[in-house]
Write a protein that holds these residues in place. Structure first.
Motif, PDB file in Angstrom:
ATOM      1  N   ARG A   1      80.618  40.420  42.050  1.00  0.00           N
ATOM      2  CA  ARG A   1      81.796  39.668  42.479  1.00  0.00           C
ATOM      3  C   ARG A   1      82.897  40.656  42.901  1.00  0.00           C
ATOM      4  O   ARG A   1      83.023  41.738  42.310  1.00  0.00           O
ATOM      5  CB  ARG A   1      82.301  38.784  41.348  1.00  0.00           C
ATOM      6  CG  ARG A   1      81.371  37.593  41.045  1.00  0.00           C
ATOM      7  CD  ARG A   1      81.829  36.855  39.815  1.00  0.00           C
ATOM      8  NE  ARG A   1      82.102  37.802  38.747  1.00  0.00           N
ATOM      9  CZ  ARG A   1      83.151  37.712  37.918  1.00  0.00           C
ATOM     10  NH1 ARG A   1      84.025  36.745  38.049  1.00  0.00           N
ATOM     11  NH2 ARG A   1      83.326  38.602  36.968  1.00  0.00           N
TER      12      ARG A   1
ATOM     13  N   ASP B   1      84.473  36.514  46.000  1.00  0.00           N
ATOM     14  CA  ASP B   1      83.164  36.224  46.598  1.00  0.00           C
ATOM     15  C   ASP B   1      82.053  37.001  45.894  1.00  0.00           C
ATOM     16  O   ASP B   1      82.321  38.006  45.232  1.00  0.00           O
ATOM     17  CB  ASP B   1      83.153  36.651  48.076  1.00  0.00           C
ATOM     18  CG  ASP B   1      84.005  35.750  48.952  1.00  0.00           C
ATOM     19  OD1 ASP B   1      84.404  34.664  48.478  1.00  0.00           O
ATOM     20  OD2 ASP B   1      84.280  36.148  50.103  1.00  0.00           O
ATOM     21  N   THR B   2      80.828  36.557  46.127  1.00  0.00           N
ATOM     22  CA  THR B   2      79.674  37.359  45.713  1.00  0.00           C
ATOM     23  C   THR B   2      79.233  38.185  46.915  1.00  0.00           C
ATOM     24  O   THR B   2      79.019  37.642  48.008  1.00  0.00           O
ATOM     25  CB  THR B   2      78.528  36.438  45.241  1.00  0.00           C
ATOM     26  OG1 THR B   2      79.008  35.692  44.123  1.00  0.00           O
ATOM     27  CG2 THR B   2      77.321  37.255  44.821  1.00  0.00           C
ATOM     28  N   VAL B   3      79.157  39.476  46.720  1.00  0.00           N
ATOM     29  CA  VAL B   3      78.843  40.406  47.820  1.00  0.00           C
ATOM     30  C   VAL B   3      77.732  41.360  47.343  1.00  0.00           C
ATOM     31  O   VAL B   3      77.482  41.461  46.137  1.00  0.00           O
ATOM     32  CB  VAL B   3      80.086  41.219  48.247  1.00  0.00           C
ATOM     33  CG1 VAL B   3      81.188  40.319  48.764  1.00  0.00           C
ATOM     34  CG2 VAL B   3      80.607  42.062  47.085  1.00  0.00           C
ATOM     35  N   PRO B   4      77.090  42.069  48.271  1.00  0.00           N
ATOM     36  CA  PRO B   4      76.041  43.013  47.842  1.00  0.00           C
ATOM     37  C   PRO B   4      76.624  44.140  46.990  1.00  0.00           C
ATOM     38  O   PRO B   4      77.765  44.572  47.203  1.00  0.00           O
ATOM     39  CB  PRO B   4      75.505  43.573  49.172  1.00  0.00           C
ATOM     40  CG  PRO B   4      75.912  42.586  50.199  1.00  0.00           C
ATOM     41  CD  PRO B   4      77.182  41.963  49.732  1.00  0.00           C
ATOM     42  N   ASP B   5      75.824  44.610  46.038  1.00  0.00           N
ATOM     43  CA  ASP B   5      76.262  45.747  45.208  1.00  0.00           C
ATOM     44  C   ASP B   5      76.379  46.997  46.071  1.00  0.00           C
ATOM     45  O   ASP B   5      75.611  47.170  47.028  1.00  0.00           O
ATOM     46  CB  ASP B   5      75.236  46.023  44.097  1.00  0.00           C
ATOM     47  CG  ASP B   5      75.296  44.956  43.009  1.00  0.00           C
ATOM     48  OD1 ASP B   5      76.184  44.087  43.080  1.00  0.00           O
ATOM     49  OD2 ASP B   5      74.452  45.001  42.104  1.00  0.00           O
ATOM     50  N   PRO B   6      77.293  47.898  45.738  1.00  0.00           N
ATOM     51  CA  PRO B   6      77.384  49.151  46.497  1.00  0.00           C
ATOM     52  C   PRO B   6      76.222  50.082  46.159  1.00  0.00           C
ATOM     53  O   PRO B   6      75.626  49.965  45.077  1.00  0.00           O
ATOM     54  CB  PRO B   6      78.712  49.745  46.023  1.00  0.00           C
ATOM     55  CG  PRO B   6      78.914  49.186  44.665  1.00  0.00           C
ATOM     56  CD  PRO B   6      78.286  47.825  44.658  1.00  0.00           C
ATOM     57  N   LYS B   7      75.929  50.981  47.095  1.00  0.00           N
ATOM     58  CA  LYS B   7      74.842  51.951  46.885  1.00  0.00           C
ATOM     59  C   LYS B   7      75.356  53.345  47.199  1.00  0.00           C
ATOM     60  O   LYS B   7      76.319  53.502  47.967  1.00  0.00           O
ATOM     61  CB  LYS B   7      73.681  51.646  47.841  1.00  0.00           C
ATOM     62  CG  LYS B   7      72.938  50.381  47.495  1.00  0.00           C
ATOM     63  CD  LYS B   7      71.862  50.114  48.532  1.00  0.00           C
ATOM     64  CE  LYS B   7      71.191  48.766  48.241  1.00  0.00           C
ATOM     65  NZ  LYS B   7      70.495  48.240  49.406  1.00  0.00           N
TER      66      LYS B   7
ATOM     67  N   GLU C   1      75.598  56.346  49.282  1.00  0.00           N
ATOM     68  CA  GLU C   1      75.339  56.525  50.715  1.00  0.00           C
ATOM     69  C   GLU C   1      75.370  57.992  51.109  1.00  0.00           C
ATOM     70  O   GLU C   1      74.967  58.359  52.218  1.00  0.00           O
ATOM     71  CB  GLU C   1      76.399  55.774  51.538  1.00  0.00           C
ATOM     72  CG  GLU C   1      76.322  54.260  51.362  1.00  0.00           C
ATOM     73  CD  GLU C   1      77.441  53.520  52.084  1.00  0.00           C
ATOM     74  OE1 GLU C   1      78.083  54.125  52.970  1.00  0.00           O
ATOM     75  OE2 GLU C   1      77.684  52.351  51.732  1.00  0.00           O
TER      76      GLU C   1
ATOM     77  N   TYR D   1      81.802  46.588  40.897  1.00  0.00           N
ATOM     78  CA  TYR D   1      81.335  47.963  41.122  1.00  0.00           C
ATOM     79  C   TYR D   1      81.991  48.487  42.395  1.00  0.00           C
ATOM     80  O   TYR D   1      82.340  47.712  43.290  1.00  0.00           O
ATOM     81  CB  TYR D   1      79.808  48.011  41.291  1.00  0.00           C
ATOM     82  CG  TYR D   1      79.063  47.546  40.068  1.00  0.00           C
ATOM     83  CD1 TYR D   1      78.739  48.435  39.041  1.00  0.00           C
ATOM     84  CD2 TYR D   1      78.689  46.202  39.934  1.00  0.00           C
ATOM     85  CE1 TYR D   1      78.063  48.006  37.911  1.00  0.00           C
ATOM     86  CE2 TYR D   1      78.021  45.756  38.798  1.00  0.00           C
ATOM     87  CZ  TYR D   1      77.712  46.663  37.789  1.00  0.00           C
ATOM     88  OH  TYR D   1      77.063  46.240  36.674  1.00  0.00           O
TER      89      TYR D   1
ATOM     90  N   ARG E   1      81.794  51.976  45.250  1.00  0.00           N
ATOM     91  CA  ARG E   1      81.282  53.286  45.656  1.00  0.00           C
ATOM     92  C   ARG E   1      82.467  54.226  45.836  1.00  0.00           C
ATOM     93  O   ARG E   1      83.417  53.890  46.559  1.00  0.00           O
ATOM     94  CB  ARG E   1      80.524  53.182  46.985  1.00  0.00           C
ATOM     95  CG  ARG E   1      79.996  54.529  47.486  1.00  0.00           C
ATOM     96  CD  ARG E   1      79.183  54.354  48.757  1.00  0.00           C
ATOM     97  NE  ARG E   1      79.994  54.274  49.947  1.00  0.00           N
ATOM     98  CZ  ARG E   1      80.378  55.319  50.706  1.00  0.00           C
ATOM     99  NH1 ARG E   1      80.024  56.543  50.368  1.00  0.00           N
ATOM    100  NH2 ARG E   1      81.117  55.133  51.783  1.00  0.00           N
TER     101      ARG E   1
END
Lengths: 189, 390
Positions: free
Chosen positions: B2, B15-21, B23, B143, B145
Motif C-alpha cells: 500500500r 492504493d495497492t501498487v507493486p512492491d519496489p525492487k 534496480e 516499502y 527503494r
C-alpha cells in the motif's frame, strides 16, 4: 482567523457557485449586447459587461482565495444589484417577459447563495466550538528556554554557511570591521 | 504494497501498487516503519508543483528497516539495520557532494536532462517530489527503494524511538540549516515567518544557536502557542502589524536575520499582494505567492541576511529587488544538505538537548493519509505535524 474546510459541503457548493460566476461573467462580458437585447435593455449593455467583470472577480475569489464566505457575501450583494437593475428595466419594456425570466434566475441564484453562506457559517461555528489544543508545554527542550539559548553555539557549521565577518552585527565584530577599514585606508593612502 | 499515490489536484489515494525492487547495485529496499506528511507535500497535493504524473508515490520524510541491499551497498548497509532516509538522494562522488552540497548532487537526478532544461543545471534527486527531481517513488508507503543507498541513509542507534529521529530526514536539518546559514550571533534578532513544522524546528535551532531574540510570525493560535513554548516572541499577523511590531522589538532597526519558513503558498487572503498572487496563480500567470519574501526584504535590517528554507516552485512577480539590492541583503537558500548536519543533530537528540517529537500532533495509519492531507492543509483539529504508520 477564519475557519473553513476546503472539502466540506458548503465549500463544494461555494466552488460550484464560483464556476457559475466565472461562466456567467464571461458570457456577460463577451455577449453583453446580445443579453441586453434579449432582455429589451440595450441601453444597459455596458452595465451588463461591468457586471460580468464583477462575476469573474467573485468567481476567481471563490475558486482561488481560501475562505469563500466574503466572496459569497459579495455575490449576494451583486444579486441585489442585478435584481434592482432588472426591476428598473422592466418598466415600459416590450421584452419585460424575458427580463422577468432573468429576474427569476437571479432570485434562484440568490437563494443558492444564501443557503451556501448559511452552511459555511454553520461549519465555521462548528470548528470554533471545538477545543483548541494546548501546545504551550511543547518546547522540545529538556530545560527552560533560557537554559538552552546558545547550547549549540559550538555546532560545526562550515565556513560556507557563515556571513563574512565584516557583515556581522556583533559589536566586537564591528570593531574588527572598523580596524579592517582603518587598515585599508592606511594601505590606500 | 500500500502507498499514497498522487492522482491529481487534491487527489491523493491509498492504493495497492507493486512492491519496489532492487534496480541498481547501489540500491536498498527499506520497509517503512514511520513516515510523515511534510508541508512541501501540500504543494504537490494542491498541484502547485509542476512535474507530477498520475500514479506517483508521494512522501519524502520516512524511516524504517533495511530489507534488501544491492551488491555495491553491502559495505555500507546491512539487512535489519534501522535507518532514516534523507529526502535528498546523493552520490557522494560528484564535485558538489564532495563539498557537502548534497542537495545539488550532480548525479542522483535520473531525469537530469529535463532538470538541466528547466533549472539550467540539475539538482539532486528527491524522493516523491516530481519528475523534475528524478520521479523517484516516495516513502509514504510500506516499502521504498532507496537509490545510492550506500550514501543516502542515516543509521539510527538503539534506544531512540522513531518519533525522536524521523525528522532527521527533513524538517529538523531544514530548520537547522535555515538558522545555521544565518550565521546567528548572540546579538541577533531572528524573525521567522511561518510556525508550521519547519518553522518550529527553525525556532528551536535559532535558540540553540544563541540568537538574542527569536520572533515568530503566523496566524494560527495553536502554532503560535507552540512557537512561544520554544522560546519565540510571537506576532499574529491577523491581529497586529508585522512591520510595526518588528520595528518595536528591534528599536526601529529591523531584524538582522529573516527566515522564510512559508514558501510558495503564503496565506492567500491576508494582504492585497497575496490576493493578487493567488488570482495570478489561478490564471497561470505566476506560480508562487511571495508575500513573505517581499515582507522580509522590507523589514530586514540593511546588510542583514534572508534565509529561505520555504519551497518555491517557479516564477514570482512584483519582487522589490531594488529594495533588496540597495539594502545590501545577503540571500541564503536551497534545499537542505541533509547529511551534512545529521551526525551532529543525532548526537544532540541522543544527548537529550532536543526532542523533535514535540511537533507531532497526529499519528494515524497510512490509509488515513489522504484525509490527513486535507486536515493538515486546512489546519483543522490543531494539526501541525502528521505521522503515518504503514
Amino acid at each position: 482567523m477564519a475557519y473553513y474546510n476546503r472539502s466540506s459541503t458548503g465549500d463544494n457548493l461555494a466552488r460550484g457557485l464560483g464556476w457559475f460566476s466565472v461562466g456567467l461573467g464571461v458570457a456577460e462580458l463577451m455577449a453583453g449586447r446580445t443579453i441586453a437585447r434579449w432582455m429589451g435593455m440595450e441601453d444597459k449593455t455596458n452595465l451588463i459587461r461591468a457586471y460580468g467583470v464583477r462575476e469573474i472577480t467573485a468567481g476567481v475569489g471563490l475558486l482561488a482565495l481560501g475562505d469563500p464566505k466574503p466572496w459569497i457575501w459579495s455575490r449576494i450583494a451583486g444579486d441585489a444589484v442585478d435584481m434592482a437593475t432588472l426591476a428598473a428595466g422592466m418598466e415600459n419594456n416590450p421584452r419585460a417577459g424575458n427580463a422577468g425570466i432573468a429576474f427569476g434566475a437571479v432570485m434562484a441564484a440568490t437563494a443558492l447563495d444564501i443557503v451556501c453562506v448559511q452552511k459555511l457559517h454553520q461549519e465555521e461555528a462548528y470548528y470554533r466550538s471545538l477545543p483548541v489544543p494546548d501546545y504551550s508545554d511543547r518546547s522540545g527542550f529538556p530545560r527552560p528556554v533560557s537554559a538552552m539559548r546558545g547550547a549549540a553555539s559550538d555546532a560545526p557549521i562550515g565556513e560556507d554557511m557563515r556571513t563574512p565577518k565584516i557583515l556581522r552585527f556583533q559589536p566586537a565584530q564591528s570593531q574588527t570591521a572598523q580596524n579592517q577599514i582603518a587598515q585599508n585606508q592606511t594601505a590606500t593612502s | 504494497m500500500r502507498a499514497l499515490v498522487w492522482h491529481g489536484a487534491n487527489d491523493i489515494r491509498c492504493d495497492t501498487v507493486p512492491d519496489p525492487k532492487i534496480e541498481h547495485p547501489r540500491d536498498a529496499i527499506v520497509k517503512v516503519t514511520t513516515c510523515a506528511i511534510c508541508g512541501s507535500d501540500l504543494h504537490l497535493h494542491d498541484n502547485f508543483m509542476p512535474g507530477m504524473e498520475k500514479g506517483d508515490i508521494v512522501g519524502h520524510e520516512f524511516m524504517g528497516e533495511v530489507m534488501e541491499v544491492g551488491a555495491e551497498a553491502k559495505s555500507a548497509l546491512k539487512i535489519g539495520e534501522r535507518v532514516v532516509v534523507p529526502f535528498t538522494i546523493w552520490c557522494g562522488d560528484c564535485d558538489q557532494c564532495k563539498r557537502g552540497n548534497y542537495s545539488v548532487c550532480e548525479r542522483s537526478n535520473r531525469n537530469k536532462a529535463l532538470a538541466d532544461k528547466v533549472f539550467g543545471h540539475t539538482t539532486a534527486g528527491l524522493f516523491g517530489y516530481t519528475h523534475l527531481t528524478g520521479g523517484y517513488a516516495g516513502g509514504q508507503a510500506e516499502y521504498v527503494r532507496v537509490p545510492m543507498a550506500d550514501r543516502t541513509h542515516i543509521k539510527i542507534p538503539g534506544g531512540l524511538t522513531d518519533e525522536q529521529v524521523l525528522f532527521l530526514g527533513d524538517i529538523f536539518p531544514t530548520g537547522w540549516q535555515a538558522a545555521a546559514q544565518c550565521d546567528i550571533q548572540p546579538t541577533d534578532t531572528v524573525a521567522i515567518w511561518g510556525c508550521g513544522p519547519v518553522g518550529q524546528m527553525t525556532i528551536r535551532s535559532a535558540i540553540l544557536l544563541g540568537a538574542k531574540q527569536v520572533i515568530a510570525i503566523d496566524r494560527v493560535p495553536e502554532r503560535l502557542a507552540m512557537a512561544k513554548a520554544g522560546g519565540a516572541i510571537t506576532i499574529n499577523f491577523e491581529e497586529e502589524s508585522v512591520v510595526e511590531r518588528l520595528n518595536e522589538l528591534t528599536g526601529g532597526k529591523g531584524p538582522e536575520k529573516c527566515i522564510d519558513a512559508v514558501g510558495m503558498e503564503a496565506h492567500a487572503t491576508a494582504t492585497i499582494d497575496s490576493m493578487m498572487d493567488r488570482a495570478k496563480q489561478a490564471l497561470m500567470l505566476e506560480s508562487d505567492r511571495a508575500h513573505v519574501l517581499r515582507e522580509m526584504i522590507y523589514v530586514c535590517r540593511p546588510a542583514g541576511t534572508l534565509s529561505i528554507p520555504g519551497v518555491y516552485g517557479g516564477l514570482i512577480d512584483k519582487m522589490p529587488f531594488g529594495m533588496a539590492m540597495n539594502k545590501g541583503l545577503t540571500w541564503r537558500m536551497g534545499q537542505t544538505h541533509v547529511n551534512r548536519w545529521t551526525d551532529d543533530l543525532l548526537n544532540r537528540i541522543q544527548e537529550g538537548q532536543i526532542d523533535p517529537s514535540f511537533v507531532i500532533t497526529h499519528t494515524v495509519p497510512l490509509d488515513q493519509g489522504p484525509e490527513m492531507y486535507k486536515t493538515f492543509r486546512d489546519k483543522r483539529d490543531g494539526c501541525i505535524k502528521v505521522v503515518l504508520k504503514p
